[in-house]
Motif scaffolding. Sequence first.
Motif, mmCIF file in Angstrom:
data_model
loop_
_atom_site.group_PDB
_atom_site.id
_atom_site.type_symbol
_atom_site.label_atom_id
_atom_site.label_comp_id
_atom_site.label_asym_id
_atom_site.label_seq_id
_atom_site.Cartn_x
_atom_site.Cartn_y
_atom_site.Cartn_z
ATOM 1 N N CYS A 194 78.369 -24.387 4.986
ATOM 2 C CA CYS A 194 78.953 -23.038 5.024
ATOM 3 C C CYS A 194 80.475 -23.109 5.003
ATOM 4 C CB CYS A 194 78.464 -22.302 6.256
ATOM 5 S SG CYS A 194 76.688 -21.935 6.251
ATOM 6 N N ASN A 216 78.313 -14.661 7.199
ATOM 7 C CA ASN A 216 77.100 -14.511 7.996
ATOM 8 C C ASN A 216 76.364 -15.834 8.146
ATOM 9 O OD1 ASN A 216 77.683 -11.832 8.147
ATOM 10 N ND2 ASN A 216 76.189 -11.169 6.637
ATOM 11 N N ALA A 217 76.304 -16.592 7.036
ATOM 12 C CA ALA A 217 75.634 -17.893 7.092
ATOM 13 C C ALA A 217 76.346 -18.824 8.064
ATOM 14 C CB ALA A 217 75.585 -18.499 5.696
ATOM 15 N N MET A 234 76.799 -14.428 1.126
ATOM 16 C CA MET A 234 77.319 -13.921 2.393
ATOM 17 C C MET A 234 77.616 -15.122 3.288
ATOM 18 S SD MET A 234 74.958 -10.516 2.982
ATOM 19 C CE MET A 234 73.386 -11.292 2.582
ATOM 20 N N GLU A 235 78.680 -15.854 2.913
ATOM 21 C CA GLU A 235 78.969 -17.117 3.573
ATOM 22 C C GLU A 235 79.381 -16.932 5.036
ATOM 23 O OE1 GLU A 235 80.053 -16.336 0.596
ATOM 24 O OE2 GLU A 235 79.208 -17.846 -0.764
ATOM 25 N N TYR A 274 69.145 -17.617 3.247
ATOM 26 C CA TYR A 274 69.116 -16.263 2.686
ATOM 27 C C TYR A 274 70.541 -15.751 2.461
ATOM 28 C CZ TYR A 274 68.881 -11.167 2.678
ATOM 29 O OH TYR A 274 69.055 -9.852 2.364
ATOM 30 N N HIS A 275 71.396 -15.917 3.444
ATOM 31 C CA HIS A 275 72.767 -15.428 3.314
ATOM 32 C C HIS A 275 73.565 -16.264 2.324
ATOM 33 C CE1 HIS A 275 71.750 -13.422 7.186
ATOM 34 N NE2 HIS A 275 72.537 -12.489 6.707
ATOM 35 N N ASN A 281 72.705 -15.160 -1.166
ATOM 36 C CA ASN A 281 73.207 -13.826 -1.485
ATOM 37 C C ASN A 281 74.719 -13.724 -1.300
ATOM 38 O OD1 ASN A 281 70.752 -11.861 -1.963
ATOM 39 N ND2 ASN A 281 70.136 -13.244 -0.313
#
Length: 813
Positions: free
Chosen positions: A52, A27-28, A24-25, A18-19, A22
Amino acid sequence: MSPPTAAIAQQLRQLIYYHLDNDMEENALFLAGRLHALDPRNPDGAHLLALCNLRLGRLKAAYDHSKEKGGKGAHLGCAYTFAQACLGLEKNGEGICALDRARGLWAARNHWNKHSEISRRHVPDAAACNRLLGKLYNAQGDTAKAMHHYIHALKANPFMWDAFTDLCDTGAVVRPSNVFKMSTDMISSLSDSGVLNGNDAFLSQQRFVEPKNPFISTPDIDPFNPSTRTGGDVGLNLGGSNLLSRLNGKVPVSNANGTGSHHLDVETPTSNGQIMHEDDVMIGDVGRPAVNEHEPPQAPGRKARVQAFTPSEEPPRMRSITSRSRLKTGSESTDATDIPRPVGQNGHKRTVSGHSMPPSEKVVDPTAAPPRRSVRLLNSISSQIRPSSSRLAAATSRDTETRERRELRKKATGTKGRATSTTSASTVGRVVSGNRKATVEIAEPAHKQDSRQQNGSMAAPPPRMGSVNIDNTREREALQWLLDLMLKLGTGYSHLSHFRCLQALEAFDSIPVQQRETPWVLAQIGKAYYERSMYTQAEEIFQRIQKLAPARMEDMEVYSNVLWQLKKDTELSYLAHVLVEQDRLSPQAWCAIGNAFSLQREHDQAIKCFTRATQLNPKFAYAFTLQGHEHVANEEFDKAMFSYRCAVNADHRHYNGWYGLGQVYEKLGKFDVAEQHYRAAAQINPTNALLAVKIGSVLDRMKKTQPALVQYIHAVSLDPRSNLARFRKAQSHLKLHNPTEALKELKILKDLAPDDANVHFLLGRTYKRLRDRTNAIRHFTIALNLDPKASQYIKENMESLEEDEEFSSDEDR
């Protein structure tokens, strides 16, 4: 009690994707660390952790996390991420070995139509792996193997554009018409999706969408135990909404328990066991599947075998056929059977809609035994209390009769069981009477219908057959249009990569206007004009690019060199200022600054700027070449040679680097070595007239006048507007004692460059050789006025007009 580890890992994987989806590396990456700590031996966790880091540009961390499983080729995701990190770290050999060891995991995969906004594949297929292998071999310098893998990537997926451009950049002779066409996989997928036979696809779809009436006998379709299931059982050819997914129409298939598949576009072989498609799982250590946790939220599961019945009723149960039931009369047999038998067994006719019609009169089987007294009594009672045939009465009695029939079936014995069957026959008669409208209206209460619609259990009305055909045809035409567009773009790029600029301009001109007026296409057109030395037209193209995409940095070094050739100091300084404001760490910006200093003859400052550009991008060959030009201007030939060699190492097809090396060797007096480098540059760019002129000049220096003349003639044929080529050609004709041929070239040259003192001086010598004293004095005088610094040399030729002297090599110079 803590939840199981598998459930936690599944949720973590979903959150990581999900991250990532979107952007948002960070957070991933944090969640990937939790997943890896949960089970350090799981290769899926290592893959996501490496992925990531790769997305964040941390190549060394991605390399370390994926090395254990990826380097051995035991996990496809790890191997692919490991190879990508190796490409960035210039450890090309290790990346090649990792992908080769994992070949069994990706060689048979093709995901060209499996990606959409609702589905994805997070492991690569054969096309992606071949493309990455091509880049690794190309970076290693093995052009032959790189071309091999690029070709295989394009065969599997012709839309892999960078594989095509890299293949062209290697110098391979590519036929775009053989690349951008319908592949075998595309054609087979189109056939499987029903595009070629839309009506059949719709009929098979309709067969599973339309609710079944439980009281209509369908001998070939058993609603309780279907013998076969097709791919349209669930999903109904939903697939993705993107072009390729809709063309193929691959759908999810439910499991045997009626639960929908976790993956929305899986082709799952139907069976009684749960089978997952290999494309929807991560490939583990020994090829076993590990669950793919990246998926969209699941739709509500469909209840098996409930669609055909109303909620107030349970499916009727088949009664065993006994010897007693076989001996009944036709009317009793009909009343006692919940589901009427097909034609030929109960003698009923069928309507057009497939419903059984009741017999117009009772048919008595002469061989049947007379009915029992209890049955006759119950029949008479039921006929007296039977509700009217009105729709309202049927609606009122339906739920009561159904409930009674359900209770009586459980303890149906003897006369009571037969009486129950007789009572239910009144309802059956109304259902099979052909009055379908009444059945639909009173089948279930409104609140139950609303609840079923909210749960998604009721299928939407199927589209019309004609619309399915039209939609599929349009999708196929759209795919063909895309391939045609790629063909035109690829043809133009292929011509430009071989410096066939005129053909490239024609190919780009055939592109639709809305596609041609884009920065990338305009940049290719501008580079084509630049290679043809049409600097004014190139400047106009790059000005349009800046208006369309002011932040574009790609190819701006070419624009700065165009302005340098046009000697536009102000425009070049402004361009450098704009590019530095946009991205001061881009090599294109520093090349523009260096060209601005070079135009002002501040060569040392220009060298510093070009050096900074090479530091920002060590593979930027053009910056090395410009740096070498500045060293030549400072007569630092050793440094210039080093810069040109760096340019050739960065890009072996960078003909400007080979040209620079030839120029250095020519200045050092090594004409034979200079000729070799000039010819190497001309082999890369055979349409450049300047390179042919340079080859002719070194041949001329080596006293090879006739071969030099051949090169000059070739240069004129390549570019009739080249003043230098015509001037050198006229000089060679004079050396070979052909003043008439020289005069033809000089007359053309005089119109092209009327203010060039060298042209008028050579015209004076030509007329002197032809003993035309008047024209000779005239052109010598014009040359003297245009270049007073050469007055002494011009006057010496004017004083010797009366003498018959031979033309020496010194005079020719």
